[in-house]
Write an enzyme that holds these catalytic residues in place. Structure first.
Site, short mmCIF file in Angstrom:
data_model
loop_
_atom_site.label_atom_id
_atom_site.label_comp_id
_atom_site.label_asym_id
_atom_site.label_seq_id
_atom_site.Cartn_x
_atom_site.Cartn_y
_atom_site.Cartn_z
N TRP A 122 -9.34 9.14 -7.70
CA TRP A 122 -10.59 9.49 -8.39
C TRP A 122 -10.61 8.98 -9.82
O TRP A 122 -11.65 8.52 -10.31
CB TRP A 122 -10.83 11.01 -8.32
CG TRP A 122 -11.50 11.33 -7.03
CD1 TRP A 122 -10.91 11.81 -5.90
CD2 TRP A 122 -12.88 11.10 -6.69
NE1 TRP A 122 -11.84 11.91 -4.89
CE2 TRP A 122 -13.05 11.48 -5.35
CE3 TRP A 122 -13.98 10.61 -7.39
CZ2 TRP A 122 -14.29 11.39 -4.69
CZ3 TRP A 122 -15.22 10.52 -6.74
CH2 TRP A 122 -15.36 10.90 -5.42
N GLU A 145 0.84 -1.21 0.00
CA GLU A 145 0.00 0.00 0.00
C GLU A 145 0.87 1.25 0.00
O GLU A 145 0.57 2.23 -0.67
CB GLU A 145 -0.93 0.02 1.21
CG GLU A 145 -2.02 -1.03 1.16
CD GLU A 145 -2.87 -0.96 -0.09
OE1 GLU A 145 -3.34 0.14 -0.45
OE2 GLU A 145 -3.07 -2.01 -0.74
#
Ligand code: FAD
Length: 483
Positions: free
Chosen positions: A387, A280
């Site tokens: 996004w 991550e």
């Protein structure tokens, strides 16, 4: 504190608001020259980089913390506002400094500014040195076999991991003493008016976070003690403290990613949780890899087909989403967590993002801008890449036609509704069976739970099935236009 006669070095702090693993600071201190630590309140280089309210609050707090740490070493943090070149020239003149050191920043706009600054200061005979530290790697360092950049995460990770020993340099300790340069005036932090006043909405932020280097290191220690071993199982469960919550500390550079990387490897057992966590952390590197190699990630669709997408414009629906009043409990919980605490769990970011773009058919840039304004961890690379991933327009993106179902996502990742109930307390008494779809609850259950749909909690603002069909039609329309 000692005194020397050599010219001072200005260490310009930007997104590296720490003393630990700060190569610019450490290198400057090692020269034995006096140090002038400087922070510039500079104009945003583009509208989409204007600091949001949540980050202004954080910036105020973290600058207080940095100033206190520097004080312990006998130095005063100098605060100045204005165009960086003007400020630097002024401070150089006031202190007689002959060098400026900084750690690099990576938005295309900042790269342009820093390149121009470097050349202008060098023309004036100033020694300018820049260092790494915001990232573990330089974003052009990892290349595909043909010398290009990676568009997809997994091969990027493989390449990064294979070369990790060359890429991730050892973290360096904070200096334990420095010589302070003198004779330069500082503005007052209070005069920058970064904290909200009328109204002061920052109570939830203050309860949740401890901005500053010490707070960042405490979070890491706590996560390595209690979180990382279960990270693989719990990181998708928003009701748990299953993730590190280091993101705002990283965004402001209060802790370096290299420090996190090495401390994790040194202190956490070799579990799948540890590997997933490191992966991550490398997503953040990948987001910068995309930003630097593609350019305008926050404004333009990476996949140009999406320029033809028939977005809806509906102010009322956008407001309902922002306020957490869509009638879909998991979406509303996420949006309220964001507003109250300045942060939202990653799984829920994906759910609310998908809902905005697909259920409401609103342009992803509305979401990007709202997150930018409200997130304490708002990051020019990760937010824009996140996004574009959600919208399907990104380099490595969820396919647009895969539409998250907010009910099944809720049932899977918040099965008892604990997360929903924390942020949507008006649903407190709704049983787990209906917590993610209260409109299906029988009348007597809603009565028992004191819920009146349309009064105490909204009806769903769109019907899931109809919205899904509309989104898929819009996608086909785009493909038709783009063909
Ligand atoms: P952990 O799970 O503990 O992960 C550790 C660190 O790895 C994080 O602090 C972060 O730096 C990095 N990381 C983890 N996941 C990602 C990811 N998907 N992309 C990039 N880096 C990641 N992250 C931001 O830091 N700033 C943003 O503005 C941002 N906006 C996002 C917008 C959307 C629509 C989505 C889907 C994701 C966004 N993310 C953003 C990524 C991710 O949600 C957060 O990094 C994560 O939730 C932070 O929580 P944590 O520190 O507990 O993460």
């Amino acid at each position: 504190m000692t005194t020397t006669t050599s010219s001072p070095i200005i260490v310009w702090f930007r997104r590296d608001l720490r003393l630990d693993d700060n190569l610019a600071l450490k290198t400057a201190v090692e020269t034995d020259a006096p140090i002038v630590p400087l922070f510039i309140n500079e104009p945003a280089p583009a509208p989409h980089l204007e600091l949001g309210g949540a980050q202004k609050w954080w910036l105020h707090k973290t600058l207080e913390a940095l100033a206190a740490k520097l004080n312990e070493l006998g130095a005063d943090l100098v605060l100045q506002s204005g165009d960086p070149l003007d400020v630097l020239k002024k401070v150089i003149a006031e202190t007689n400094a002959d060098a400026v050191y900084w750690n690099r920043r990576y938005t295309p706009e900042h790269i342009e500014i820093d390149t121009a600054l470097k050349s202008s200061l060098k023309d004036d005979g100033i020694d300018v040195k820049s260092f790494d530290g915001h990232l573990m790697h330089e974003p052009t360092q990892v290349k595909t076999k043909t010398g290009g950049f990676y568009r997809v995460y997994t091969p990027f990770w493989k390449s990064f991991y294979a070369a990790r020993d060359e890429i991730v340099r050892p973290a360096i300790d904070a200096p334990d003493k420095l010589t302070s340069g003198t004779g330069v005036a500082s503005e007052k932090l209070e005069d920058w008016k970064l904290l909200p006043t009328k109204p002061n909405w920052s109570g939830g932020l203050a309860e949740t976070w401890t901005p500053g280097e010490a707070g960042a290191h405490e979070r890491l220690a706590e996560f390595l003690d209690n979180g990382v071993s279960q990270y693989d199982d719990e990181r998708d469960l928003p009701s748990t403290e299953g993730t590190s919550r280091l993101s705002p500390h990283l965004t402001f550079g209060e802790i370096s990613p290299s420090r996190i990387w090495h401390t994790t490897l040194d202190n956490a057992a070799d579990t799948t949780g540890r590997t997933t966590f490191l992966k991550e952390l490398v997503w953040r590197e990948f987001s910068y890899h995309l930003l630097v190699n593609t350019g305008d990630l926050a404004n333009g669709n990476y996949n140009a087909q999406f320029d033809q997408f028939p977005w809806d414009e509906n102010e009322e629906r956008l407001k309902a989403w922002q306020k957490g009043a869509t009638g879909y409990p998991i979406v509303d919980a996420g949006m309220r967590q964001l507003y109250q605490t300045g942060w939202m769990h990653n799984r829920v970011r994906m759910i609310v993002g998908s809902f905005l773009v697909k259920h409401l058919l609103l342009d992803w840039r509305h979401g990007e801008r709202w997150f930018w304004d409200t997130l304490v961890d708002a990051d020019p690379a990760s937010n824009a890449a996140g996004w574009q991933w959600v919208a399907g327009s990104g380099a490595d993106a969820a396919p647009y036609f895969r539409i998250f179902n907010p009910m099944t996502q809720g049932e899977k990742f918040d099965p008892k509704g604990e997360y929903v109930k924390r942020f949507v307390p008006e649903l407190e008494k709704v049983p787990p069976k209906f917590i993610h779809k209260p409109w299906e609850a029988p009348k007597n259950i809603l009565e028992y739970a004191d819920v009146t749909l349309g009064a105490t909690y909204p009806h769903p603002i769109v019907d899931h099935q109809q919205a899904r069909t509309r989104a898929l039609d819009a996608y086909q329309t785009m493909r038709g236009k783009a063909a």
